[in-house]
Design an enzyme around this catalytic site. Structure first.
Site, PDB file in Angstrom:
ATOM      1  N   LYS A  15       0.826  -1.217   0.000  1.00  0.00           N
ATOM      2  CA  LYS A  15       0.000   0.000   0.000  1.00  0.00           C
ATOM      3  C   LYS A  15       0.863   1.272   0.000  1.00  0.00           C
ATOM      4  O   LYS A  15       0.578   2.211  -0.729  1.00  0.00           O
ATOM      5  CB  LYS A  15      -0.927   0.029   1.226  1.00  0.00           C
ATOM      6  N   ARG A  88      -9.702   0.979   8.523  1.00  0.00           N
ATOM      7  CA  ARG A  88      -9.231  -0.362   8.874  1.00  0.00           C
ATOM      8  C   ARG A  88     -10.285  -1.128   9.654  1.00  0.00           C
ATOM      9  O   ARG A  88     -10.050  -2.272  10.022  1.00  0.00           O
ATOM     10  CB  ARG A  88      -7.972  -0.242   9.727  1.00  0.00           C
ATOM     11  N   ARG A 122      11.729  -5.622   5.563  1.00  0.00           N
ATOM     12  CA  ARG A 122      11.462  -4.233   5.168  1.00  0.00           C
ATOM     13  C   ARG A 122      12.332  -3.283   5.988  1.00  0.00           C
ATOM     14  O   ARG A 122      12.576  -3.507   7.163  1.00  0.00           O
ATOM     15  CB  ARG A 122       9.988  -3.921   5.419  1.00  0.00           C
ATOM     16  N   ARG A 155      11.195  -1.125  11.555  1.00  0.00           N
ATOM     17  CA  ARG A 155      10.098  -0.802  12.477  1.00  0.00           C
ATOM     18  C   ARG A 155       9.967  -1.905  13.511  1.00  0.00           C
ATOM     19  O   ARG A 155      10.084  -3.079  13.175  1.00  0.00           O
ATOM     20  CB  ARG A 155       8.774  -0.704  11.696  1.00  0.00           C
ATOM     21  N   ARG A 166      -0.197  -8.771  13.665  1.00  0.00           N
ATOM     22  CA  ARG A 166      -0.770  -7.774  12.744  1.00  0.00           C
ATOM     23  C   ARG A 166      -1.604  -8.445  11.655  1.00  0.00           C
ATOM     24  O   ARG A 166      -2.632  -7.931  11.238  1.00  0.00           O
ATOM     25  CB  ARG A 166       0.350  -6.934  12.109  1.00  0.00           C
TER      26      ARG A 166
HETATM   27  P1  AMP Z   1       0.739   0.775   9.052  1.00  0.00           P
HETATM   28  O1  AMP Z   1       1.934   1.635   8.861  1.00  0.00           O
HETATM   29  O2  AMP Z   1      -0.394   1.163   8.163  1.00  0.00           O
HETATM   30  O3  AMP Z   1       1.073  -0.687   8.988  1.00  0.00           O
HETATM   31  O4  AMP Z   1       0.217   1.053  10.547  1.00  0.00           O
HETATM   32  C1  AMP Z   1       1.037   0.794  11.671  1.00  0.00           C
HETATM   33  C2  AMP Z   1       0.204   0.709  12.934  1.00  0.00           C
HETATM   34  O5  AMP Z   1      -0.502   1.945  13.143  1.00  0.00           O
HETATM   35  C3  AMP Z   1      -0.917  -0.340  12.899  1.00  0.00           C
HETATM   36  O6  AMP Z   1      -0.446  -1.633  13.233  1.00  0.00           O
HETATM   37  C4  AMP Z   1      -1.876   0.222  13.944  1.00  0.00           C
HETATM   38  O7  AMP Z   1      -1.403  -0.001  15.267  1.00  0.00           O
HETATM   39  C5  AMP Z   1      -1.799   1.712  13.677  1.00  0.00           C
HETATM   40  N1  AMP Z   1      -2.802   2.148  12.674  1.00  0.00           N
HETATM   41  C6  AMP Z   1      -2.575   2.605  11.415  1.00  0.00           C
HETATM   42  N2  AMP Z   1      -3.725   2.920  10.783  1.00  0.00           N
HETATM   43  C7  AMP Z   1      -4.722   2.646  11.663  1.00  0.00           C
HETATM   44  C8  AMP Z   1      -6.131   2.740  11.616  1.00  0.00           C
HETATM   45  N3  AMP Z   1      -6.769   3.185  10.520  1.00  0.00           N
HETATM   46  N4  AMP Z   1      -6.830   2.360  12.704  1.00  0.00           N
HETATM   47  C9  AMP Z   1      -6.221   1.917  13.816  1.00  0.00           C
HETATM   48  N5  AMP Z   1      -4.883   1.790  13.949  1.00  0.00           N
HETATM   49  C10 AMP Z   1      -4.134   2.149  12.877  1.00  0.00           C
END
Ligand code: AMP
Length: 208
Positions: A15, A88, A122, A155, A166
């Site tokens: 994404k 999400r 990553r 990360r 996740r």
């Molecule tokens: P990502 O970089 O999109 O993988 O997001 C990293 C982390 O941020 C996720 O594992 C969640 O803990 C939090 N996060 C990101 N987007 C959302 C969302 N829309 N709703 C809730 N938590 C989020």
């Protein structure tokens, strides 16, 4: 041309990479909740302090911390937007539907084994949020971001133990959005394996 684009797909499905390429191509604003939250954590803001524990364990941050923030960012954006990592949950999707109409939901489909391989290898740039893969898409100089010279890092939530959690959280909370947008008639599923450029060609076709 579609002007509100949602990127669906599990963690590691591309994404961020595809969203960034599409935002450059179309001149749209890419809004990534993950990038916003990580910045808040780095800056030690109230949001960051509240979100950190959830993020570290691979859980979702509560809807009430995310929905208001995202609605504000969307309201401030001019022109088209690409939403990466939001919505999400069904509750987030309903909140979004009250504000704007989604023109296209792109689901990047990638098998689980491939996701684990991508996530654990990553590396991310804290400066410009660019992402690399140690084997498929390495930076030109080891550990250094090609785009801004930032020091790449892994990360915490890309480490083995958290990745599994996740993916479970994705299946339980976010996967239902595929059906949600299919019912609305705006879903396109993209085969998310293959070269970055081949996937991008499919993404571009979908937005026309
Ligand atoms: P990502 O970089 O999109 O993988 O997001 C990293 C982390 O941020 C996720 O594992 C969640 O803990 C939090 N996060 C990101 N987007 C959302 C969302 N829309 N709703 C809730 N938590 C989020």
């Amino acid at each position: 041309m579609k002007s509100v684009i949602v990127l669906l797909g599990p963690p590691g499905s591309g994404k961020g990479t595809q969203g960034e390429m599409l935002s450059e191509k179309l001149g749209y604003t890419r809004l990534s909740t993950g990038d916003m939250l990580r910045e808040a954590v780095r800056n030690g803001t109230e949001l960051g302090l509240k979100a950190k524990g959830y993020m570290d364990s691979g859980a979702l941050v509560p809807n009430d911390l995310i929905i208001g923030l995202m609605k504000e960012k969307i309201a401030q954006s001019k022109g088209g937007v690409i939403l990466d990592g939001f919505p999400r949950t069904v509750e987030q999707a309903d909140a979004l539907a009250q504000q704007v109409e989604v023109d296209l939901a792109l689901d990047l489909d990638v098998p689980d084994e491939e996701l684990v391989n991508r996530l654990t290898k990553r590396r991310s740039c804290p400066g410009c949020n660019a992402v690399y893969h140690l084997v498929y898409n390495p930076p030109k100089a080891e550990g250094v971001c090609d785009k801004c010279g930032g020091q790449l890092y892994q990360r915490d939530d890309d480490k083995d133990e958290t990745v599994k959690n996740r993916l479970n959280v994705y299946r339980e909370n976010t996967m239902p959005l595929i059906g949600y947008y299919e019912k609305k008639g705006v879903l396109t599923v993209i085969e998310g394996t293959g070269s970055i450029d081949d996937i991008f060609a499919q993404v571009q076709k979908a937005v026309q």
